[in-house]
Scaffold this active site. Structure first.
Site, PDB file in Angstrom:
ATOM      1  N   GLU A 182      -8.233  57.254 -16.196  1.00  0.00           N
ATOM      2  CA  GLU A 182      -8.823  57.950 -17.334  1.00  0.00           C
ATOM      3  C   GLU A 182     -10.236  58.375 -16.925  1.00  0.00           C
ATOM      4  O   GLU A 182     -11.139  57.545 -16.824  1.00  0.00           O
ATOM      5  CB  GLU A 182      -8.879  57.052 -18.575  1.00  0.00           C
ATOM      6  N   CYS A 184     -10.629  59.787 -26.356  1.00  0.00           N
ATOM      7  CA  CYS A 184      -9.368  59.191 -25.926  1.00  0.00           C
ATOM      8  C   CYS A 184      -8.167  60.064 -26.266  1.00  0.00           C
ATOM      9  O   CYS A 184      -7.073  59.811 -25.797  1.00  0.00           O
ATOM     10  CB  CYS A 184      -9.200  57.800 -26.535  1.00  0.00           C
TER      11      CYS A 184
END
Length: 499
Positions: free
Chosen positions: A382, A281
Protein backbone atom coordinates in the site's frame (compact mmCIF):
# COMPACT_ATOMS: atom_id res chain seq x y z
CA UNK A 1 4.66 28.43 18.05
CA UNK A 2 1.16 27.05 18.41
CA UNK A 3 0.68 24.35 21.05
CA UNK A 4 -1.97 21.61 20.93
CA UNK A 5 -2.86 20.16 24.33
CA UNK A 6 -5.30 17.50 25.50
CA UNK A 7 -9.06 17.91 26.00
CA UNK A 8 -10.06 16.07 29.17
CA UNK A 9 -13.17 16.45 31.29
CA UNK A 10 -14.59 19.27 29.19
CA UNK A 11 -11.53 21.55 29.22
CA UNK A 12 -8.05 21.99 27.80
CA UNK A 13 -5.42 20.22 29.87
CA UNK A 14 -1.78 21.14 29.30
CA UNK A 15 0.57 18.31 28.47
CA UNK A 16 2.56 17.24 31.51
CA UNK A 17 4.76 14.46 30.13
CA UNK A 18 7.45 16.81 28.84
CA UNK A 19 7.27 15.09 25.45
CA UNK A 20 6.17 17.02 22.38
CA UNK A 21 5.75 16.13 18.74
CA UNK A 22 6.29 18.46 15.77
CA UNK A 23 3.45 19.31 13.40
CA UNK A 24 4.50 20.66 10.01
CA UNK A 25 2.82 22.62 7.28
CA UNK A 26 3.25 20.15 4.40
CA UNK A 27 3.22 22.95 1.81
CA UNK A 28 6.23 24.70 3.33
CA UNK A 29 7.92 21.99 5.35
CA UNK A 30 8.04 24.35 8.33
CA UNK A 31 7.20 23.19 11.85
CA UNK A 32 4.23 25.33 12.87
CA UNK A 33 2.89 23.54 15.95
CA UNK A 34 3.92 21.32 18.80
CA UNK A 35 1.55 18.69 20.14
CA UNK A 36 1.61 17.20 23.62
CA UNK A 37 2.42 13.49 23.73
CA UNK A 38 0.60 11.87 26.62
CA UNK A 39 2.09 9.73 29.33
CA UNK A 40 0.36 6.65 30.71
CA UNK A 41 -0.86 8.80 33.61
CA UNK A 42 -2.43 11.35 31.25
CA UNK A 43 -4.23 8.61 29.34
CA UNK A 44 -5.50 7.31 32.67
CA UNK A 45 -6.81 10.79 33.52
CA UNK A 46 -8.79 10.86 30.25
CA UNK A 47 -10.23 7.39 30.86
CA UNK A 48 -11.07 8.33 34.45
CA UNK A 49 -12.95 11.41 33.24
CA UNK A 50 -14.86 9.27 30.74
CA UNK A 51 -15.67 6.63 33.36
CA UNK A 52 -16.99 9.29 35.74
CA UNK A 53 -19.15 10.84 33.02
CA UNK A 54 -20.56 7.43 32.05
CA UNK A 55 -22.28 7.14 35.43
CA UNK A 56 -24.88 9.66 34.28
CA UNK A 57 -24.48 9.71 30.48
CA UNK A 58 -25.03 5.95 30.21
CA UNK A 59 -28.50 6.31 31.74
CA UNK A 60 -29.40 9.62 30.07
CA UNK A 61 -32.52 9.78 27.94
CA UNK A 62 -32.47 9.36 24.20
CA UNK A 63 -34.15 12.75 23.98
CA UNK A 64 -31.23 14.39 25.81
CA UNK A 65 -28.61 12.69 23.66
CA UNK A 66 -30.27 13.46 20.35
CA UNK A 67 -31.03 17.03 21.38
CA UNK A 68 -27.32 17.65 21.98
CA UNK A 69 -26.38 15.91 18.74
CA UNK A 70 -28.76 18.09 16.73
CA UNK A 71 -27.11 21.16 18.27
CA UNK A 72 -23.71 19.67 17.50
CA UNK A 73 -24.64 19.07 13.89
CA UNK A 74 -25.63 22.73 13.52
CA UNK A 75 -22.35 23.91 15.04
CA UNK A 76 -20.29 21.65 12.80
CA UNK A 77 -22.13 22.98 9.79
CA UNK A 78 -21.44 26.57 10.87
CA UNK A 79 -17.73 25.83 11.38
CA UNK A 80 -17.11 23.79 8.22
CA UNK A 81 -14.58 26.24 6.80
CA UNK A 82 -12.69 26.53 10.07
CA UNK A 83 -12.37 22.76 10.43
CA UNK A 84 -11.33 22.42 6.78
CA UNK A 85 -8.70 25.15 7.18
CA UNK A 86 -7.10 23.24 10.07
CA UNK A 87 -7.04 20.08 7.97
CA UNK A 88 -5.38 21.89 5.07
CA UNK A 89 -2.81 23.56 7.32
CA UNK A 90 -1.67 20.31 8.95
CA UNK A 91 -2.50 17.59 6.43
CA UNK A 92 -2.00 19.53 3.21
CA UNK A 93 -5.09 18.49 1.25
CA UNK A 94 -6.81 21.14 -0.80
CA UNK A 95 -9.59 23.10 0.89
CA UNK A 96 -12.38 21.67 -1.25
CA UNK A 97 -11.23 18.15 -0.40
CA UNK A 98 -11.11 19.06 3.28
CA UNK A 99 -14.66 20.42 3.07
CA UNK A 100 -15.72 17.11 1.51
CA UNK A 101 -14.15 15.29 4.45
CA UNK A 102 -16.17 17.35 6.90
CA UNK A 103 -19.35 16.68 4.92
CA UNK A 104 -18.79 12.91 5.05
CA UNK A 105 -18.22 13.09 8.79
CA UNK A 106 -21.46 15.03 9.18
CA UNK A 107 -23.31 12.09 7.64
CA UNK A 108 -22.51 10.02 10.72
CA UNK A 109 -23.51 12.83 13.07
CA UNK A 110 -26.84 12.88 11.25
CA UNK A 111 -27.11 9.10 11.65
CA UNK A 112 -26.44 9.54 15.37
CA UNK A 113 -29.20 12.15 15.56
CA UNK A 114 -31.60 9.39 14.52
CA UNK A 115 -30.31 6.87 17.07
CA UNK A 116 -33.78 6.55 18.60
CA UNK A 117 -34.86 4.23 15.81
CA UNK A 118 -31.54 2.35 15.75
CA UNK A 119 -31.82 1.42 19.44
CA UNK A 120 -35.38 0.12 19.36
CA UNK A 121 -35.63 -3.33 20.89
CA UNK A 122 -37.80 -6.32 20.03
CA UNK A 123 -40.67 -7.97 21.85
CA UNK A 124 -42.33 -11.34 21.48
CA UNK A 125 -45.45 -11.85 23.56
CA UNK A 126 -46.97 -15.10 24.74
CA UNK A 127 -44.02 -17.29 23.75
CA UNK A 128 -45.41 -19.58 26.42
CA UNK A 129 -48.30 -19.19 28.78
CA UNK A 130 -47.98 -15.63 30.21
CA UNK A 131 -44.32 -15.48 29.12
CA UNK A 132 -42.91 -12.60 27.07
CA UNK A 133 -39.37 -12.17 25.69
CA UNK A 134 -37.78 -8.82 24.86
CA UNK A 135 -34.40 -7.87 23.43
CA UNK A 136 -32.68 -4.57 24.26
CA UNK A 137 -29.32 -2.97 23.52
CA UNK A 138 -27.26 -1.17 26.14
CA UNK A 139 -24.01 0.84 26.00
CA UNK A 140 -20.62 -0.67 26.79
CA UNK A 141 -19.12 2.07 28.96
CA UNK A 142 -15.87 3.82 28.08
CA UNK A 143 -14.77 3.25 24.49
CA UNK A 144 -11.72 4.53 22.61
CA UNK A 145 -10.89 5.54 19.06
CA UNK A 146 -7.44 5.63 17.47
CA UNK A 147 -7.53 7.49 14.16
CA UNK A 148 -5.15 8.13 11.21
CA UNK A 149 -3.63 11.27 9.74
CA UNK A 150 -5.31 11.15 6.36
CA UNK A 151 -8.81 12.11 7.52
CA UNK A 152 -8.30 13.93 10.84
CA UNK A 153 -11.94 15.05 11.11
CA UNK A 154 -13.95 12.47 9.16
CA UNK A 155 -12.65 9.27 10.73
CA UNK A 156 -13.11 10.50 14.32
CA UNK A 157 -16.66 11.48 13.33
CA UNK A 158 -17.15 7.96 12.02
CA UNK A 159 -16.68 6.82 15.62
CA UNK A 160 -17.53 9.09 18.53
CA UNK A 161 -20.93 10.55 17.49
CA UNK A 162 -22.43 7.06 17.18
CA UNK A 163 -20.68 5.81 20.31
CA UNK A 164 -21.95 8.65 22.50
CA UNK A 165 -25.42 8.49 20.93
CA UNK A 166 -25.55 4.87 22.11
CA UNK A 167 -24.78 6.03 25.66
CA UNK A 168 -21.03 5.42 25.84
CA UNK A 169 -18.32 7.89 26.75
CA UNK A 170 -15.32 8.28 24.47
CA UNK A 171 -11.56 8.80 24.51
CA UNK A 172 -10.12 9.82 21.14
CA UNK A 173 -6.42 9.43 20.30
CA UNK A 174 -6.01 11.19 16.93
CA UNK A 175 -2.89 11.22 14.79
CA UNK A 176 -0.15 13.36 16.25
CA UNK A 177 0.71 14.53 12.72
CA UNK A 178 -2.44 16.70 12.36
CA UNK A 179 -4.08 16.99 15.79
CA UNK A 180 -5.85 20.37 15.76
CA UNK A 181 -9.10 19.32 14.06
CA UNK A 182 -9.83 16.76 16.79
CA UNK A 183 -9.63 19.40 19.51
CA UNK A 184 -11.99 21.70 17.64
CA UNK A 185 -14.48 18.85 17.22
CA UNK A 186 -14.41 18.29 20.99
CA UNK A 187 -14.75 22.00 21.79
CA UNK A 188 -17.79 22.29 19.53
CA UNK A 189 -19.35 19.24 21.19
CA UNK A 190 -18.96 20.93 24.55
CA UNK A 191 -20.51 24.10 23.15
CA UNK A 192 -23.45 22.00 21.94
CA UNK A 193 -24.09 20.90 25.52
CA UNK A 194 -22.25 17.58 25.73
CA UNK A 195 -21.51 16.97 29.43
CA UNK A 196 -17.91 17.17 30.60
CA UNK A 197 -16.01 13.93 30.20
CA UNK A 198 -18.30 12.34 27.62
CA UNK A 199 -15.81 13.14 24.84
CA UNK A 200 -12.09 13.40 25.61
CA UNK A 201 -9.10 13.91 23.31
CA UNK A 202 -5.67 12.71 24.36
CA UNK A 203 -2.75 13.19 21.98
CA UNK A 204 0.24 10.92 21.82
CA UNK A 205 2.27 8.23 20.17
CA UNK A 206 2.67 4.51 20.85
CA UNK A 207 2.82 5.15 24.60
CA UNK A 208 -0.72 6.55 24.53
CA UNK A 209 -1.97 3.83 22.18
CA UNK A 210 -0.64 1.02 24.35
CA UNK A 211 -2.06 2.65 27.46
CA UNK A 212 -5.53 2.66 25.93
CA UNK A 213 -5.19 -0.94 24.75
CA UNK A 214 -4.21 -2.08 28.23
CA UNK A 215 -6.51 0.10 30.33
CA UNK A 216 -9.01 -2.06 32.27
CA UNK A 217 -11.76 0.58 32.06
CA UNK A 218 -11.75 0.76 28.25
CA UNK A 219 -14.36 -1.68 26.97
CA UNK A 220 -13.87 -1.33 23.21
CA UNK A 221 -11.40 0.10 20.71
CA UNK A 222 -12.02 1.39 17.19
CA UNK A 223 -9.05 1.85 14.87
CA UNK A 224 -8.37 2.93 11.30
CA UNK A 225 -4.85 2.76 9.85
CA UNK A 226 -2.35 0.47 8.17
CA UNK A 227 -2.69 -3.31 8.17
CA UNK A 228 0.35 -4.05 10.38
CA UNK A 229 -0.88 -1.65 13.05
CA UNK A 230 -4.49 -2.84 12.71
CA UNK A 231 -3.30 -6.39 13.32
CA UNK A 232 -1.35 -5.24 16.38
CA UNK A 233 -4.31 -3.27 17.74
CA UNK A 234 -6.63 -6.23 17.29
CA UNK A 235 -4.25 -8.75 18.84
CA UNK A 236 -3.32 -6.57 21.80
CA UNK A 237 -6.77 -5.23 22.62
CA UNK A 238 -8.37 -8.67 22.24
CA UNK A 239 -5.77 -10.13 24.60
CA UNK A 240 -6.92 -7.50 27.10
CA UNK A 241 -10.53 -8.69 26.69
CA UNK A 242 -11.76 -5.70 24.69
CA UNK A 243 -14.14 -5.56 21.77
CA UNK A 244 -12.18 -4.42 18.69
CA UNK A 245 -12.85 -3.13 15.20
CA UNK A 246 -9.53 -2.46 13.44
CA UNK A 247 -9.68 -1.30 9.84
CA UNK A 248 -6.42 -1.82 7.97
CA UNK A 249 -4.84 -1.00 4.64
CA UNK A 250 -5.88 -1.59 1.07
CA UNK A 251 -4.87 -2.15 -2.49
CA UNK A 252 -8.06 -1.25 -4.30
CA UNK A 253 -8.52 -2.45 -7.88
CA UNK A 254 -10.64 -1.09 -10.70
CA UNK A 255 -11.53 -3.66 -13.35
CA UNK A 256 -12.21 -2.08 -16.76
CA UNK A 257 -13.99 -4.32 -19.27
CA UNK A 258 -13.72 -3.84 -23.05
CA UNK A 259 -17.26 -2.44 -23.30
CA UNK A 260 -16.67 0.31 -20.73
CA UNK A 261 -16.94 4.01 -21.47
CA UNK A 262 -13.19 4.65 -21.47
CA UNK A 263 -13.51 8.39 -20.99
CA UNK A 264 -15.61 7.84 -17.89
CA UNK A 265 -13.23 5.13 -16.70
CA UNK A 266 -10.20 7.39 -17.19
CA UNK A 267 -11.89 10.27 -15.36
CA UNK A 268 -12.72 7.92 -12.51
CA UNK A 269 -9.22 6.44 -12.36
CA UNK A 270 -7.59 9.88 -12.13
CA UNK A 271 -9.91 11.18 -9.42
CA UNK A 272 -9.81 7.94 -7.42
CA UNK A 273 -6.05 7.41 -7.68
CA UNK A 274 -4.80 10.96 -7.22
CA UNK A 275 -7.48 12.67 -5.14
CA UNK A 276 -6.25 13.53 -1.62
CA UNK A 277 -2.77 12.87 -3.09
CA UNK A 278 -3.58 9.16 -2.89
CA UNK A 279 -3.53 9.30 0.92
CA UNK A 280 -6.76 7.40 1.48
CA UNK A 281 -7.56 3.77 2.08
CA UNK A 282 -10.25 3.84 -0.62
CA UNK A 283 -7.94 5.17 -3.35
CA UNK A 284 -7.83 3.18 -6.56
CA UNK A 285 -4.19 2.20 -6.77
CA UNK A 286 -4.45 -0.58 -9.37
CA UNK A 287 -6.35 -0.53 -12.67
CA UNK A 288 -6.86 -3.92 -14.31
CA UNK A 289 -7.47 -3.38 -18.01
CA UNK A 290 -9.09 -6.31 -19.80
CA UNK A 291 -8.20 -7.27 -23.37
CA UNK A 292 -7.33 -4.72 -26.04
CA UNK A 293 -8.43 -1.50 -24.36
CA UNK A 294 -5.33 -1.13 -22.13
CA UNK A 295 -3.22 1.10 -24.39
CA UNK A 296 -6.06 3.51 -25.07
CA UNK A 297 -7.06 3.63 -21.42
CA UNK A 298 -3.50 4.34 -20.27
CA UNK A 299 -3.21 7.18 -22.77
CA UNK A 300 -6.47 8.72 -21.59
CA UNK A 301 -5.38 8.50 -17.96
CA UNK A 302 -2.05 10.12 -18.82
CA UNK A 303 -3.68 13.01 -20.67
CA UNK A 304 -5.88 13.77 -17.68
CA UNK A 305 -3.18 13.30 -15.04
CA UNK A 306 -0.83 15.73 -16.77
CA UNK A 307 -3.41 18.50 -16.36
CA UNK A 308 -3.80 18.19 -12.57
CA UNK A 309 -2.72 21.40 -10.83
CA UNK A 310 -0.50 20.71 -7.80
CA UNK A 311 -0.03 23.40 -5.18
CA UNK A 312 -0.73 24.56 -1.64
CA UNK A 313 -4.06 23.39 -0.27
CA UNK A 314 -5.20 26.93 0.53
CA UNK A 315 -4.78 28.00 -3.12
CA UNK A 316 -8.20 27.69 -4.81
CA UNK A 317 -6.45 26.77 -8.07
CA UNK A 318 -4.80 23.70 -6.55
CA UNK A 319 -6.34 20.28 -7.27
CA UNK A 320 -3.81 18.24 -5.30
CA UNK A 321 -1.67 19.21 -2.34
CA UNK A 322 1.57 17.88 -0.82
CA UNK A 323 2.10 14.70 1.18
CA UNK A 324 1.88 14.77 4.97
CA UNK A 325 5.62 14.48 5.79
CA UNK A 326 8.96 14.49 3.98
CA UNK A 327 9.62 10.92 5.12
CA UNK A 328 6.36 9.75 3.59
CA UNK A 329 7.07 11.70 0.40
CA UNK A 330 10.44 9.97 0.07
CA UNK A 331 8.90 6.55 0.72
CA UNK A 332 6.27 7.08 -1.99
CA UNK A 333 8.95 8.25 -4.43
CA UNK A 334 11.02 5.13 -3.79
CA UNK A 335 8.30 2.93 -5.28
CA UNK A 336 8.32 4.90 -8.53
CA UNK A 337 12.11 5.02 -8.65
CA UNK A 338 12.32 1.24 -8.33
CA UNK A 339 9.44 0.37 -10.64
CA UNK A 340 11.36 0.15 -13.93
CA UNK A 341 13.89 -2.26 -12.45
CA UNK A 342 10.99 -4.53 -11.54
CA UNK A 343 9.57 -4.58 -15.05
CA UNK A 344 7.12 -1.67 -15.12
CA UNK A 345 6.92 1.03 -17.74
CA UNK A 346 7.03 4.45 -16.08
CA UNK A 347 4.50 6.42 -18.12
CA UNK A 348 4.52 9.39 -15.73
CA UNK A 349 7.21 10.05 -13.13
CA UNK A 350 6.16 12.62 -10.54
CA UNK A 351 9.10 12.21 -8.18
CA UNK A 352 10.89 15.38 -9.30
CA UNK A 353 7.93 17.73 -8.94
CA UNK A 354 8.38 21.01 -7.09
CA UNK A 355 6.21 24.09 -6.60
CA UNK A 356 7.69 27.54 -7.14
CA UNK A 357 7.92 29.48 -3.91
CA UNK A 358 7.32 26.34 -1.83
CA UNK A 359 10.50 24.40 -2.58
CA UNK A 360 10.74 22.94 0.94
CA UNK A 361 7.25 21.46 0.86
CA UNK A 362 6.57 17.73 0.71
CA UNK A 363 5.80 17.73 -2.99
CA UNK A 364 5.44 14.85 -5.37
CA UNK A 365 3.75 14.73 -8.73
CA UNK A 366 1.43 12.14 -10.23
CA UNK A 367 3.00 8.86 -11.29
CA UNK A 368 1.53 6.29 -13.68
CA UNK A 369 3.07 2.82 -14.01
CA UNK A 370 2.05 0.44 -16.82
CA UNK A 371 2.70 -3.28 -17.36
CA UNK A 372 3.06 -3.72 -13.59
CA UNK A 373 3.57 -7.29 -12.40
CA UNK A 374 1.84 -8.72 -9.37
CA UNK A 375 5.17 -9.54 -7.69
CA UNK A 376 6.53 -5.98 -7.84
CA UNK A 377 6.77 -3.83 -4.73
CA UNK A 378 4.66 -1.09 -6.29
CA UNK A 379 1.79 -3.55 -6.64
CA UNK A 380 2.13 -5.57 -3.45
CA UNK A 381 2.46 -2.70 -0.98
CA UNK A 382 0.00 0.00 0.00
CA UNK A 383 1.92 3.05 -1.26
CA UNK A 384 -0.53 5.65 0.09
CA UNK A 385 0.45 8.26 -2.45
CA UNK A 386 -0.36 9.46 -5.99
CA UNK A 387 0.92 6.37 -7.80
CA UNK A 388 -1.38 4.38 -10.10
CA UNK A 389 -0.42 0.91 -11.32
CA UNK A 390 -1.93 -0.54 -14.49
CA UNK A 391 -2.08 -4.31 -14.88
CA UNK A 392 -3.37 -6.21 -17.88
CA UNK A 393 -5.66 -9.23 -18.11
CA UNK A 394 -6.89 -11.12 -21.17
CA UNK A 395 -10.30 -12.03 -19.75
CA UNK A 396 -12.81 -11.07 -17.08
CA UNK A 397 -12.03 -14.30 -15.23
CA UNK A 398 -8.31 -13.55 -15.22
CA UNK A 399 -8.95 -10.05 -13.90
CA UNK A 400 -11.19 -11.28 -11.09
CA UNK A 401 -8.68 -13.99 -10.12
CA UNK A 402 -5.92 -11.36 -10.00
CA UNK A 403 -7.96 -9.12 -7.70
CA UNK A 404 -9.07 -11.96 -5.44
CA UNK A 405 -5.47 -13.11 -5.02
CA UNK A 406 -4.62 -9.85 -3.25
CA UNK A 407 -4.30 -10.13 0.55
CA UNK A 408 -6.32 -6.91 0.82
CA UNK A 409 -10.07 -6.72 0.37
CA UNK A 410 -11.14 -3.19 1.20
CA UNK A 411 -12.82 -1.79 -1.91
CA UNK A 412 -12.99 -2.51 -5.61
CA UNK A 413 -14.84 -1.33 -8.72
CA UNK A 414 -15.86 -2.49 -12.16
CA UNK A 415 -16.48 -0.33 -15.20
CA UNK A 416 -18.78 -1.88 -17.77
CA UNK A 417 -22.03 -1.29 -19.65
CA UNK A 418 -23.11 -4.90 -19.10
CA UNK A 419 -25.44 -5.47 -16.15
CA UNK A 420 -24.85 -9.21 -16.14
CA UNK A 421 -21.09 -8.76 -15.90
CA UNK A 422 -21.51 -6.23 -13.09
CA UNK A 423 -23.82 -8.61 -11.23
CA UNK A 424 -21.34 -11.46 -11.48
CA UNK A 425 -18.55 -9.18 -10.31
CA UNK A 426 -20.33 -7.98 -7.20
CA UNK A 427 -21.03 -11.58 -6.20
CA UNK A 428 -17.65 -13.09 -7.13
CA UNK A 429 -15.24 -10.41 -5.95
CA UNK A 430 -13.69 -10.80 -2.49
CA UNK A 431 -13.92 -7.30 -1.08
CA UNK A 432 -16.09 -5.55 1.47
CA UNK A 433 -17.14 -2.58 -0.68
CA UNK A 434 -17.90 -2.77 -4.40
CA UNK A 435 -18.52 -0.03 -6.93
CA UNK A 436 -20.25 -0.48 -10.27
CA UNK A 437 -19.12 2.41 -12.46
CA UNK A 438 -18.34 4.11 -9.13
CA UNK A 439 -14.60 4.30 -8.44
CA UNK A 440 -14.67 5.00 -4.69
CA UNK A 441 -17.58 2.99 -3.25
CA UNK A 442 -17.58 4.50 0.27
CA UNK A 443 -21.03 3.68 1.69
CA UNK A 444 -23.37 6.40 2.90
CA UNK A 445 -23.69 6.76 6.64
CA UNK A 446 -26.62 4.40 7.16
CA UNK A 447 -24.72 1.53 5.55
CA UNK A 448 -21.48 0.25 7.06
CA UNK A 449 -17.88 0.76 5.92
CA UNK A 450 -15.35 -2.05 6.05
CA UNK A 451 -13.30 -4.50 4.07
CA UNK A 452 -12.42 -8.17 4.01
CA UNK A 453 -9.23 -10.16 4.51
CA UNK A 454 -6.24 -8.07 5.70
CA UNK A 455 -8.27 -4.88 5.46
CA UNK A 456 -10.33 -5.61 8.59
CA UNK A 457 -9.60 -7.24 11.92
CA UNK A 458 -12.67 -7.83 14.04
CA UNK A 459 -16.27 -8.76 13.41
CA UNK A 460 -17.88 -5.35 12.91
CA UNK A 461 -17.57 -2.76 10.17
CA UNK A 462 -17.60 0.90 11.11
CA UNK A 463 -20.71 3.14 11.36
CA UNK A 464 -24.18 2.14 10.03
CA UNK A 465 -25.91 -0.81 11.67
CA UNK A 466 -22.59 -2.51 12.40
CA UNK A 467 -21.45 0.60 14.26
CA UNK A 468 -24.54 0.59 16.47
CA UNK A 469 -24.04 -3.08 17.24
CA UNK A 470 -20.34 -2.55 17.98
CA UNK A 471 -21.00 0.21 20.51
CA UNK A 472 -23.81 -1.66 22.28
CA UNK A 473 -24.40 -5.13 23.67
CA UNK A 474 -27.58 -7.11 23.55
CA UNK A 475 -29.64 -8.28 26.47
CA UNK A 476 -32.62 -10.63 26.35
CA UNK A 477 -35.26 -10.45 29.09
CA UNK A 478 -37.77 -13.26 29.67
CA UNK A 479 -40.70 -12.43 31.96
CA UNK A 480 -43.62 -14.32 33.44
CA UNK A 481 -46.35 -12.51 35.38
CA UNK A 482 -49.31 -14.13 37.11
CA UNK A 483 -52.69 -13.05 35.93
CA UNK A 484 -54.11 -10.31 38.18
CA UNK A 485 -57.19 -12.46 38.75
CA UNK A 486 -54.90 -14.85 40.63
CA UNK A 487 -53.97 -12.27 43.27
CA UNK A 488 -53.57 -13.64 46.82
CA UNK A 489 -56.59 -13.67 49.08
CA UNK A 490 -57.17 -10.29 50.63
CA UNK A 491 -55.69 -8.37 47.69
CA UNK A 492 -58.39 -6.84 45.48
CA UNK A 493 -57.15 -5.49 42.13
CA UNK A 494 -60.66 -5.26 40.71
CA UNK A 495 -60.36 -8.37 38.51
CA UNK A 496 -62.76 -11.35 38.62
CA UNK A 497 -61.38 -14.10 40.82
CA UNK A 498 -60.20 -17.42 39.38
CA UNK A 499 -60.30 -18.98 42.86
Amino acid sequence: MKTVNHWIGGKTVEGASGNWGPVTDPATGAVTTQVALASVEEVDAAVTAARSAYATWGTSSLAQRTGILFQYRALLDAHRDEIAALITAEHGKVHSDALGEVARGLEIVELACGITTQLKGELSTQVSSRVDVSSIRQPLGVVAGITPFNFPAMVPMWMFPLAIACGNTFVLKPSEKDPSAANLLAELASEAGLPDGVLNVVHGDKVAVDALLAHPDVSAVSFVGSTPIARYIHTTASANHKRVQALGGAKNHMLVLPDADLDAAADAAVSAAYGSAGERCMAISAVVAVSSIADELVQKIRERAEKIKIGPGNDPASEMGPLITKAHRDKVASYVEGAAAQGAEVVLDGTGHTVDGFEDGHWIGLSLLDHVSTDSDAYRDEIFGPVLCVLRAETYEEGVALINASPFGNGTAIFTRDGGAARRFQLEIEAGMVGVNVPIPVPVGYHSFGGWKDSLFGDHHIYGNDGVHFYTRGKVVTTRWPDPSDAPAGVDLGFPRNH
